[in-house]
Design an enzyme around this catalytic site. Structure first.
Site, mmCIF file in Angstrom:
data_model
loop_
_atom_site.group_PDB
_atom_site.id
_atom_site.type_symbol
_atom_site.label_atom_id
_atom_site.label_comp_id
_atom_site.label_asym_id
_atom_site.label_seq_id
_atom_site.Cartn_x
_atom_site.Cartn_y
_atom_site.Cartn_z
ATOM 1 N N CYS A 60 4.698 136.987 13.709
ATOM 2 C CA CYS A 60 3.784 136.816 12.567
ATOM 3 C C CYS A 60 3.211 138.163 12.116
ATOM 4 C CB CYS A 60 2.666 135.847 12.971
ATOM 5 S SG CYS A 60 1.206 135.910 11.938
ATOM 6 N N CYS A 63 -0.548 138.395 12.313
ATOM 7 C CA CYS A 63 -1.005 138.564 13.706
ATOM 8 C C CYS A 63 -0.918 140.031 14.108
ATOM 9 C CB CYS A 63 -0.170 137.714 14.653
ATOM 10 S SG CYS A 63 -0.178 135.944 14.282
ATOM 11 N N CYS A 192 -24.578 98.747 34.904
ATOM 12 C CA CYS A 192 -23.332 99.528 35.007
ATOM 13 C C CYS A 192 -23.612 101.030 34.996
ATOM 14 C CB CYS A 192 -22.400 99.139 33.857
ATOM 15 S SG CYS A 192 -21.084 100.321 33.515
ATOM 16 N N CYS A 195 -21.946 102.937 32.176
ATOM 17 C CA CYS A 195 -22.647 102.703 30.904
ATOM 18 C C CYS A 195 -23.873 103.608 30.789
ATOM 19 C CB CYS A 195 -23.075 101.235 30.797
ATOM 20 S SG CYS A 195 -21.714 100.055 30.934
#
Length: 440
Positions: A60, A63, A192, A195
């Site tokens: 690239c 780049c 739970c 939870c």
């Protein structure tokens, strides 16, 4: 025929070229850390440090042009922020995992390592360093404010429990199934542990997704009718309900992670999948311009040929292309406007549209007051390539003249028909004596 010696030299050159094309752009002597699939999670994701990461490809050109500035940024940030690089030719899986579609792509892994920030600024050492320092400040602020920035998967930031809507057997159908908005619903049990761990993340996600996706929670130990109806057998169970569901069978199981960023990313992907294609709106007034583009990240402005130069069938072909492109890029949530040549001359002048003929296109960033012109063909492929580059942060931009858009003139909407030439006025010559001559 190529001489044998020259042939050997050409072969050696080609070998060196292809070998060199896969080499990394940075060496071990640079301050840029080489990152790979093997060390990425341990080095970046699970660390407490802020990281700037460039995803690049050795072939690239952009780049290679970035290398000196990126090295300079790495040296300037040394000891404060880590700077790394990933060779996507060798680490394609890692680059794909982070949604890299163009080079170079720079991401900053700061307060929330699971949801890095895309860097879209100028490609200079100064701008990259400033963006990295801004993320570092954000992380410090989150820590001082009680948030966590550890690499354990917990998220920074805070949310409000008030943004999570409490659902029951009685209100579920009305709020969720009859809603015109998408929903994520958690079926939970108060006892739970999973939870309880999810609760703060659920609240943060609800706050972040406000206005896009609603988050609800239903206590399945109390409201067992809905628990049974949706086949909930474990806690927490999360289900997604698309906008305008009206059918309990269309609920989808949530299969994302359990951090707020995981929830937000998953929900946003679903939201953008479900949003309708944008309307390609004719620019008929200043009000139309504002309503269509004011709150959009970008506005795509097309100038089509005058109806006398391109009849209804011709114009509809162009509008069809624009609609297809609007659908393709709908996740970007851009605004789309069109006008005909000559209808908005001030706008054409401001955006340098029309100098190459019609049709023409410009994409405007109203916040930055910058625009980019379509230089290729006004075709499906030409527009797609143009918009794709812009979506990756590439392409030439210019400042809008005067740093503001000109006045938009109010014009009538197109009636969908072919254009009509104005009728010529009949001139009565009966009183004119063609034989009369002026005398001196």
């Amino acid at each position: 025929m190529i001489p044998r010696a020259a042939e050997r030299l050409l072969l050696v050159g080609l070998v060196l070229f292809f070998v060199g094309s896969t080499q990394a752009l940075y060496s071990s002597s640079d301050d840029v850390v080489a990152l790979t699939t093997a060390n990425f999670d341990r080095t970046v994701v699970k660390s407490d440090e802020v990281w700037v990461v460039e995803f690049y490809a050795p072939f690239c050109g952009h780049c290679r042009n970035l290398v000196p500035e990126y090295k300079k940024a790495a040296t300037a940030l040394k000891g404060v922020i880590k700077v790394g690089g990933i060779n996507c030719e060798e680490e394609q899986g890692l680059c794909g995992q982070h949604g890299v579609r163009g080079y170079p792509t720079i991401k900053i892994f700061g307060a929330n390592k699971r949801s890095p920030v895309d860097y879209n600024g100028q490609r200079t050492a100064k701008d990259i360093a400033e963006a990295a320092l801004a993320e570092a400040k954000k992380k410090i602020k989150n820590v001082l404010g009680g948030g966590s920035s550890s690499g354990s998967g917990s998220d920074s930031g805070s949310g409000s429990k008030d943004d999570v809507i409490e659902l029951t057997d009685a209100n579920f159908d009305k709020l969720v199934l009859q809603s015109e908005e998408p929903w994520l619903v958690e079926f939970y049990a108060p006892w739970c542990g999973h939870c309880k761990n999810l609760a703060p993340h659920w609240a943060r996600a609800a706050t972040e997704l406000k206005g896009k996706v609603k988050l609800g929670a239903l206590d399945a130990t109390v409201h067992q009718q809905k628990m049974s109806e949706y086949g909930v057998q474990g806690f927490p169970t999360i289900k997604y309900f698309p906008a305008g569901t009206k059918d309990r069978n269309s609920a989808e199981d949530y299969n994302g992670g359990r951090t707020s960023s995981d929830i937000v990313n998953w929900a946003q992907d679903k939201y953008t999948e479900d949003i309708p294609s944008p309307e390609i709106v004719q620019l008929t007034s200043d009000k139309v311009a504002r309503e269509t583009c004011e709150k959009k990240p970008l506005c795509v402005v097309s100038v089509l040929p005058h109806i006398l130069d391109c009849n209804a069938a011709c114009r509809n072909e162009y509008l069809k292309i624009l609609q297809e492109m609007g659908d393709k890029y709908k996740k970007k949530q851009w605004g789309w406007l069109w006008t005909e040549g000559g209808a908005q001359l001030d706008l054409e002048s401001t955006l340098d549209i029309g100098g190459f003929g019609y049709p023409a296109m410009a994409v405007v960033n109203l916040k930055k007051m910058k625009y980019s012109l379509l230089r290729g063909s006004f075709s499906k492929d030409g527009i797609n390539e143009f918009l794709r580059d812009l979506s990756f942060g590439r392409g030439h931009t210019a400042p809008v003249k005067g740093a503001e858009l000109p006045k938009i003139h109010t014009v009538e909407s197109w009636d969908g028909k072919d254009g009509q030439l104005p009728e010529e006025e009949d001139i009565d010559l009966s009183d004119v004596d063609l034989d009369e001559k002026d005398e001196l």
